[in-house]
Design a protein around this motif. Structure first.
Motif, PDB file in Angstrom:
ATOM      1  N   VAL A  94      24.973  43.696  30.076  1.00 38.20           N
ATOM      2  CA  VAL A  94      25.572  42.505  30.676  1.00 38.20           C
ATOM      3  C   VAL A  94      25.708  42.736  32.178  1.00 38.20           C
ATOM      4  CG1 VAL A  94      27.606  41.016  30.820  1.00 38.20           C
ATOM      5  CG2 VAL A  94      26.842  41.857  28.592  1.00 38.20           C
ATOM      6  N   GLY A  95      25.172  41.826  32.973  1.00 37.61           N
ATOM      7  CA  GLY A  95      25.322  41.898  34.418  1.00 37.61           C
ATOM      8  C   GLY A  95      26.493  41.052  34.878  1.00 37.61           C
ATOM      9  N   LEU A  96      27.180  41.518  35.916  1.00 35.35           N
ATOM     10  CA  LEU A  96      28.281  40.744  36.480  1.00 35.35           C
ATOM     11  C   LEU A  96      27.754  39.822  37.570  1.00 35.35           C
ATOM     12  CD1 LEU A  96      31.235  43.293  36.700  1.00 35.35           C
ATOM     13  CD2 LEU A  96      30.539  41.789  34.818  1.00 35.35           C
ATOM     14  N   CYS A  97      28.435  38.695  37.725  1.00 40.79           N
ATOM     15  CA  CYS A  97      27.991  37.624  38.607  1.00 40.79           C
ATOM     16  C   CYS A  97      29.134  37.222  39.532  1.00 40.79           C
ATOM     17  CB  CYS A  97      27.549  36.442  37.748  1.00 40.79           C
ATOM     18  SG  CYS A  97      27.186  34.934  38.655  1.00 40.79           S
ATOM     19  N   GLY A  98      28.786  36.641  40.678  1.00 43.62           N
ATOM     20  CA  GLY A  98      29.808  36.166  41.599  1.00 43.62           C
ATOM     21  C   GLY A  98      30.726  35.145  40.971  1.00 43.62           C
ATOM     22  N   HIS A 135      34.114  43.334  43.020  1.00 41.95           N
ATOM     23  CA  HIS A 135      34.987  42.459  43.808  1.00 41.95           C
ATOM     24  C   HIS A 135      35.207  42.998  45.214  1.00 41.95           C
ATOM     25  CE1 HIS A 135      39.183  40.713  44.679  1.00 41.95           C
ATOM     26  NE2 HIS A 135      38.317  39.733  44.809  1.00 41.95           N
ATOM     27  N   SER A 136      35.383  44.290  45.328  1.00 39.02           N
ATOM     28  CA  SER A 136      35.639  44.894  46.635  1.00 39.02           C
ATOM     29  C   SER A 136      34.357  45.228  47.380  1.00 39.02           C
ATOM     30  CB  SER A 136      36.469  46.168  46.466  1.00 39.02           C
ATOM     31  OG  SER A 136      35.752  47.149  45.735  1.00 39.02           O
ATOM     32  N   ALA A 137      33.210  45.099  46.661  1.00 42.70           N
ATOM     33  CA  ALA A 137      31.899  45.422  47.234  1.00 42.70           C
ATOM     34  C   ALA A 137      31.853  46.855  47.732  1.00 42.70           C
ATOM     35  CB  ALA A 137      31.537  44.455  48.358  1.00 42.70           C
ATOM     36  N   GLU A 138      32.545  47.749  47.034  1.00 40.88           N
ATOM     37  CA  GLU A 138      32.528  49.158  47.404  1.00 40.88           C
ATOM     38  C   GLU A 138      31.140  49.747  47.167  1.00 40.88           C
ATOM     39  OE1 GLU A 138      35.501  51.287  45.277  1.00 40.88           O
ATOM     40  OE2 GLU A 138      37.170  50.252  46.213  1.00 40.88           O
ATOM     41  N   SER A 185      36.170  33.516  38.660  1.00 37.43           N
ATOM     42  CA  SER A 185      36.970  33.250  37.472  1.00 37.43           C
ATOM     43  C   SER A 185      38.127  34.234  37.350  1.00 37.43           C
ATOM     44  CB  SER A 185      36.100  33.334  36.211  1.00 37.43           C
ATOM     45  OG  SER A 185      35.048  32.402  36.256  1.00 37.43           O
ATOM     46  N   VAL A 186      37.835  35.518  37.544  1.00 39.18           N
ATOM     47  CA  VAL A 186      38.834  36.557  37.318  1.00 39.18           C
ATOM     48  C   VAL A 186      39.869  36.609  38.437  1.00 39.18           C
ATOM     49  CG1 VAL A 186      39.198  39.058  37.125  1.00 39.18           C
ATOM     50  CG2 VAL A 186      37.302  37.960  35.897  1.00 39.18           C
ATOM     51  N   TYR A 187      39.423  36.524  39.680  1.00 44.72           N
ATOM     52  CA  TYR A 187      40.336  36.787  40.796  1.00 44.72           C
ATOM     53  C   TYR A 187      40.881  35.519  41.455  1.00 44.72           C
ATOM     54  CZ  TYR A 187      38.608  41.503  40.169  1.00 44.72           C
ATOM     55  OH  TYR A 187      38.284  42.725  39.626  1.00 44.72           O
ATOM     56  N   GLN A 216      36.891  47.108  33.633  1.00 43.47           N
ATOM     57  CA  GLN A 216      37.788  46.796  34.746  1.00 43.47           C
ATOM     58  C   GLN A 216      37.327  47.457  36.041  1.00 43.47           C
ATOM     59  OE1 GLN A 216      40.864  44.703  34.460  1.00 43.47           O
ATOM     60  NE2 GLN A 216      40.177  44.660  36.591  1.00 43.47           N
ATOM     61  N   LYS A 217      36.870  48.682  35.936  1.00 44.14           N
ATOM     62  CA  LYS A 217      36.333  49.389  37.101  1.00 44.14           C
ATOM     63  C   LYS A 217      35.126  48.655  37.660  1.00 44.14           C
ATOM     64  CE  LYS A 217      34.439  53.894  38.502  1.00 44.14           C
ATOM     65  NZ  LYS A 217      34.061  55.255  38.024  1.00 44.14           N
ATOM     66  N   ALA A 218      34.277  48.143  36.774  1.00 42.64           N
ATOM     67  CA  ALA A 218      33.093  47.407  37.216  1.00 42.64           C
ATOM     68  C   ALA A 218      33.481  46.143  37.973  1.00 42.64           C
ATOM     69  CB  ALA A 218      32.220  47.062  36.006  1.00 42.64           C
ATOM     70  N   PHE A 219      34.422  45.378  37.416  1.00 44.85           N
ATOM     71  CA  PHE A 219      34.864  44.154  38.089  1.00 44.85           C
ATOM     72  C   PHE A 219      35.490  44.468  39.439  1.00 44.85           C
ATOM     73  CE2 PHE A 219      34.307  42.056  34.033  1.00 44.85           C
ATOM     74  CZ  PHE A 219      34.061  40.738  34.381  1.00 44.85           C
ATOM     75  N   ASP A 220      36.356  45.479  39.477  1.00 44.40           N
ATOM     76  CA  ASP A 220      37.048  45.811  40.726  1.00 44.40           C
ATOM     77  C   ASP A 220      36.082  46.297  41.799  1.00 44.40           C
ATOM     78  OD1 ASP A 220      39.459  45.079  39.626  1.00 44.40           O
ATOM     79  OD2 ASP A 220      40.061  47.127  39.100  1.00 44.40           O
ATOM     80  N   MET A 221      35.096  47.101  41.407  1.00 39.91           N
ATOM     81  CA  MET A 221      34.131  47.597  42.391  1.00 39.91           C
ATOM     82  C   MET A 221      33.286  46.448  42.923  1.00 39.91           C
ATOM     83  SD  MET A 221      31.178  50.521  42.134  1.00 39.91           S
ATOM     84  CE  MET A 221      32.337  51.866  42.387  1.00 39.91           C
TER      85      MET A 221
END
Length: 347
Positions: free
Chosen positions: A36-40, A334-337, A45-47, A327-332
């Motif tokens: 599953v790939g994460l999308c903008g 989101h922060s574009a780390e 939705s989450v933040y 959660q780590k995936a979403f947070d990373m």
């Protein structure tokens, strides 16, 4: 048997839950999800709890860029079978209204996507069931990870078809996020020979060059009119087509000022629900402003582009996570780390 899923229950409230493995109806398939790939839009939705002017219904299933293996088919399903590797076109539509019957189901008033409680649970799960007509078999030459990028690639295919990209045309892409980079790739595959892409991050522009951009512009200073002059100087002309993929007022305004008279500005990125732009400047020069919403009849094309190696999505996948690290995936992301472009979760 339990099915582990990740769901959204409020702003920044992601939960891993246990639900029963869904039973399939006669026109559905059950899929064991692999990637599953994460999308903008997932991040919005989450933040933020919204996506454009759409308020997210709760609880909401997460994940819609998915690949997996068919484990069970309803009795009416004939085009795939258990063991087939597949991807899904997420969402549903009525298949009865005028829009659906004329091949425009992406804007069906009765459609639903991952911003709706009807899309619950989502694809970020061990198992997921879906309508068979929106399930597509992957050829052996396309990996599961590549398959999980077909959904955003289909957005780029639809955008380029809306723009009617042609061989030899000049294209400006504003925003070098995943969708912008995919629009770049598809436009190049369709024959565009002079492509400039802008972004506010140098790392994204470096990736854009790797993916075939002819020119790049770091858009961190100057107003839209001065940037338009820069674009014209770099490209040696005004773009025939601007593909606005940043979802920002700045990107739209630049597109209006710089696009060639009689050209097209395609709004691909989703921004604020209301934006003030110099619309008259587009009107008096007959610059067509086109909307893009998801995709329509684009998944077979996107798969074919990957199978024939006309588009390479592998450079986009910059980070990989196990299911339990959601959660780590979403947070990373989101922060574009660490220059995260596309985060891929293995389910």
């Amino acid at each position: 048997m339990d099915n582990t899923v990740v769901t959204l229950h409020g702003v920044n409230d992601l939960r891993m839950e246990k639900l029963p493995v869904p039973e399939v109806d006669r026109d559905e398939v059950l899929i064991r999800v692999t990637k599953v790939g994460l999308c903008g839009s997932d991040l919005c939705s989450v933040y933020k709890g919204t996506h454009g002017d759409l308020k997210i219904g709760l609880p909401c299933g997460m994940g819609h860029e998915a690949a997996g293996v068919v484990t069970k088919c309803g009795q009416d399903v004939t085009h795939v079978k258990p063991g087939d590797r597949v991807i899904i076109e997420p969402g549903t539509f009525c298949r009865k209204c005028e829009l659906c019957l004329t091949g425009k189901h992406n804007v069906c008033a009765n459609s639903s996507f991952h911003s709706s409680p009807r899309f619950y649970p989502g694809c970020l799960a061990r198992y997921y069931k879906h309508k068979a007509l929106l399930v597509f078999k992957l050829p052996d030459s396309v990996s599961d990870e590549e398959g999980a990028v077909v959904e955003p690639l289909a957005v780029a295919v639809h955008a380029c078809r809306r723009a009617v990209v042609w061989a030899g045309c000049n294209v400006l892409v504003t925003g070098a996020g995943p969708i912008g980079l995919l629009c770049l790739s598809v436009a190049k595959a369709l024959g565009a020979t002079n492509i400039l892409i802008t972004d506010i991050k140098e790392s994204r522009l470096t990736m854009a060059k790797q993916m075939g951009a002819d020119h790049t512009l770091l858009a961190t200073s100057g107003d839209a009119q001065s940037q338009a002059q820069q674009v014209q100087q770099i490209m040696g002309c005004q773009p025939d087509i601007t593909m606005e993929c940043s979802g920002t007022k700045a990107g739209l305004t630049l597109g209006i000022y710089v696009t060639k008279s009689g050209g097209k500005l395609v709004q691909v990125g989703v921004g604020p629900s209301e934006v003030t732009v110099p619309l008259t400047h587009a009107a008096v020069r007959e610059v067509d402003i086109l909307g893009v919403y998801r995709y329509v009849n684009c998944f077979p094309i996107a798969i074919d582009l990957l199978a024939k190696k006309l588009v390479d999505v592998k450079p986009l996948i910059t980070h990989r996570f196990n299911f339990e690290e959601f959660q780590k995936a979403f947070d990373m992301f989101h922060s574009a780390e660490d220059g995260a472009v596309k985060c891929m979760i293995s389910c």
